[in-house]
Scaffold this motif. Structure first.
Motif, short mmCIF file in Angstrom:
data_model
loop_
_atom_site.label_atom_id
_atom_site.label_comp_id
_atom_site.label_asym_id
_atom_site.label_seq_id
_atom_site.Cartn_x
_atom_site.Cartn_y
_atom_site.Cartn_z
N LYS A 209 -4.48 3.78 -4.94
CA LYS A 209 -5.49 2.72 -4.90
C LYS A 209 -5.03 1.55 -5.79
O LYS A 209 -4.82 1.74 -6.99
CB LYS A 209 -6.83 3.25 -5.38
CG LYS A 209 -7.96 2.24 -5.30
CD LYS A 209 -9.33 2.90 -5.47
CE LYS A 209 -9.40 3.69 -6.75
NZ LYS A 209 -10.77 4.23 -6.98
N ILE B 286 -6.71 -0.13 4.40
CA ILE B 286 -7.79 -0.32 3.43
C ILE B 286 -8.76 -1.35 4.00
O ILE B 286 -8.35 -2.44 4.40
CB ILE B 286 -7.23 -0.77 2.08
CG1 ILE B 286 -6.30 0.30 1.51
CG2 ILE B 286 -8.37 -1.05 1.09
CD1 ILE B 286 -5.68 -0.05 0.17
N SER C 80 -0.56 -0.02 5.17
CA SER C 80 0.70 0.53 4.68
C SER C 80 1.79 0.42 5.72
O SER C 80 1.54 0.09 6.89
CB SER C 80 0.51 2.01 4.32
OG SER C 80 0.38 2.79 5.51
N ILE D 110 0.86 -1.18 0.00
CA ILE D 110 0.00 0.00 0.00
C ILE D 110 0.90 1.24 0.00
O ILE D 110 1.67 1.46 0.93
CB ILE D 110 -0.92 0.01 1.23
CG1 ILE D 110 -1.67 -1.31 1.35
CG2 ILE D 110 -1.89 1.19 1.15
CD1 ILE D 110 -2.47 -1.67 0.12
N CYS E 232 -10.67 3.73 2.48
CA CYS E 232 -9.34 3.87 3.09
C CYS E 232 -9.41 4.77 4.31
O CYS E 232 -10.04 5.84 4.29
CB CYS E 232 -8.36 4.44 2.06
SG CYS E 232 -6.66 4.54 2.64
#
Length: 322
Positions: free
Chosen positions: A61, A121, A136, A14, A76
Motif C-alpha cells: 500500500k 487501486i 500494477s 504499484i 485494492c
C-alpha cells in the motif's frame, strides 16, 4: 501508471506479487513461479486434470501518497483475464497493515493458454466511487508452459545479407542463415540470396513428397543451429562472482538452460550442472565433452535425427521406384 484521467492518480509504482500457488489444494513447486519474470507456469503441475489454481497475492500500500491525495474509500482489486476466452474475474483484497492481501482462483475450464493478472487501486474521487487511481504491472498465468518465463517466440526475419539491415550481416553474405542471440527474443536471419530456392523451400505447403521432406530437413537444421547458439549464449550469462554460487540468468536464457541442461549434463542436479559449466569452459577436455552434449541436446530439441531418417527413407523409395 500514465496520467490519462481527468483526475489525480498515483505516481508510485504499484508493487504486486504472487507469493504462492496451490493447484486443487496441492502446493505448486516454487520452480514454477518466477518473481523476476512475473509468470506462473501451470503445465505439468503434477495434476493432469486440475480444476482450479489458487493464487495467493499481496499488494504493498503506497500509504504516504494515499494520505496526501484527494481520495477516500481506497481499496485494492485483483483481476485475472484472458482475451482469447473473453474471461474476466476479480476479487477485492483485504487490508492488512501496510499491504492488501488475498487470493484469486484460476479455473482451467475458463482459460485457453495465457491469462494476465494485475492489481488495481480504486477510490472515491470527486464523489465518484471506484475510480481507478493506480494499476500494477501484469503477471502472467501460463497454462501451456512448464517453465515460468515470459512468452517470447524466436523471431525469423528474411533479409538480403548483401543489402539489408542490420548492416553487419554483409560480412556473412555467403551464409544461408545466422542466429543473433544478442536480441530479445533471439532472431534467425534467413539470407534471401545465399542459396537459390531456400526461402521458397521453407514456404512450401504440405509435408509429404520430396519437397515436404526437404522443407522439414532444412527447418530442422535451422532449429538445431538456433538451439545450439541460444544455449551457448545463455550459459555465458551464468553469474557466480558475488556469492560464489551459480546465478541463473533470466528470460529466454533461463528457459533454454532449463530445457537443455538435463540432456547436456544428464544425471546432475541443476546447481551442480551450473557449477560444472564454469569449470568445463576453462578446461579444453571438459569443453569438448560439453560441446558434444550441446550437439546432442540441440539434436533432440530439433528432432533432426527423425527428419534425416525420413529424408533417407524418401530418397530410398524414389530410387527403388526408378
Amino acid at each position: 501508471m500514465k496520467t490519462a484521467f481527468p483526475y489525480e492518480t498515483l505516481i508510485e509504482d504499484i508493487k504486486f506479487e504472487i507469493s504462492s500457488v496451490t493447484v486443487d489444494g496441492a502446493r505448486l513447486p516454487l520452480s514454477k513461479l518466477s518473481s523476476s519474470e512475473r509468470v506462473v507456469a501451470l503445465h505439468q503441475a503434477g495434476i493432469e486434470a486440475w480444476e482450479a489454481a489458487t493464487l495467493k497475492v499481496r499488494v504493498a500500500k503506497p500509504a504516504s501518497e494515499i494520505s496526501r491525495g484527494p481520495w477516500s474509500n481506497v481499496s485494492c482489486i485483483v483481476t485475472i483475464e484472458e482475451d482469447a476466452t473473453n474471461t474476466q474475474h476479480s476479487v477485492q483484497l483485504i487490508e492488512q497493515g501496510e499491504h492488501w492481501a488475498g487470493s484469486i482462483d484460476v479455473y482451467q475450464s475458463n482459460h485457453l493458454r495465457r491469462a494476465s493478472v494485475a492489481a488495481s487501486i480504486v477510490a472515491t474521487v470527486d464523489n465518484v466511487p471506484f475510480r481507478l487511481i493506480g494499476v500494477s504491472k501484469d503477471w502472467w498465468v501460463d497454462l501451456k508452459s512448464s517453465i515460468p518465463v515470459r512468452q517470447q517466440d524466436i523471431e525469423i526475419r528474411e533479409v538480403d545479407f548483401t543489402e539489408g539491415e542490420p548492416s553487419w550481416l554483409c560480412d556473412f553474405k555467403d551464409t544461408p542463415w545466422i542466429i543473433d542471440t544478442g536480441e530479445s527474443p533471439p532472431v534467425v536471419y534467413l539470407n534471401t540470396t545465399a542459396v537459390d530456392g531456400l526461402i521458397e523451400t521453407l514456404h512450401l505447403p504440405g509435408s509429404s513428397g520430396a519437397d515436404g521432406v526437404l522443407r522439414h530437413l532444412t527447418a530442422g537444421q535451422i532449429a538445431h543451429d538456433a538451439w545450439t547458439a541460444m544455449f551457448l549464449a545463455a550459459i555465458n550469462e551464468i553469474g557466480d562472482e558475488d556469492i560464489g554460487e551459480p546465478l541463473m540468468p533470466s528470460g529466454w536464457r533461463e528457459a533454454v538452460i532449463r530445457m537443455m541442461l538435463p540432456d547436456v549434463m544428464p544425471g546432475l542436479q541443476l546447481n551442480d550442472a551450473l557449477r560444472k559449466l564454469a569449470t568445463r569452459e576453462k578446461e579444453e577436455v571438459g569443453f569438448n565433452k560439453l560441446q558434444a552434449g550441446v550437439q546432442y541436446a540441440a539434436a533432440r530439441r530439433s528432432q533432426i535425427a527423425k527428419k534425416m531418417a525420413t529424408a533417407v527413407r524418401a530418397a530410398s523409395r524414389e530410387e527403388n521406384a526408378g
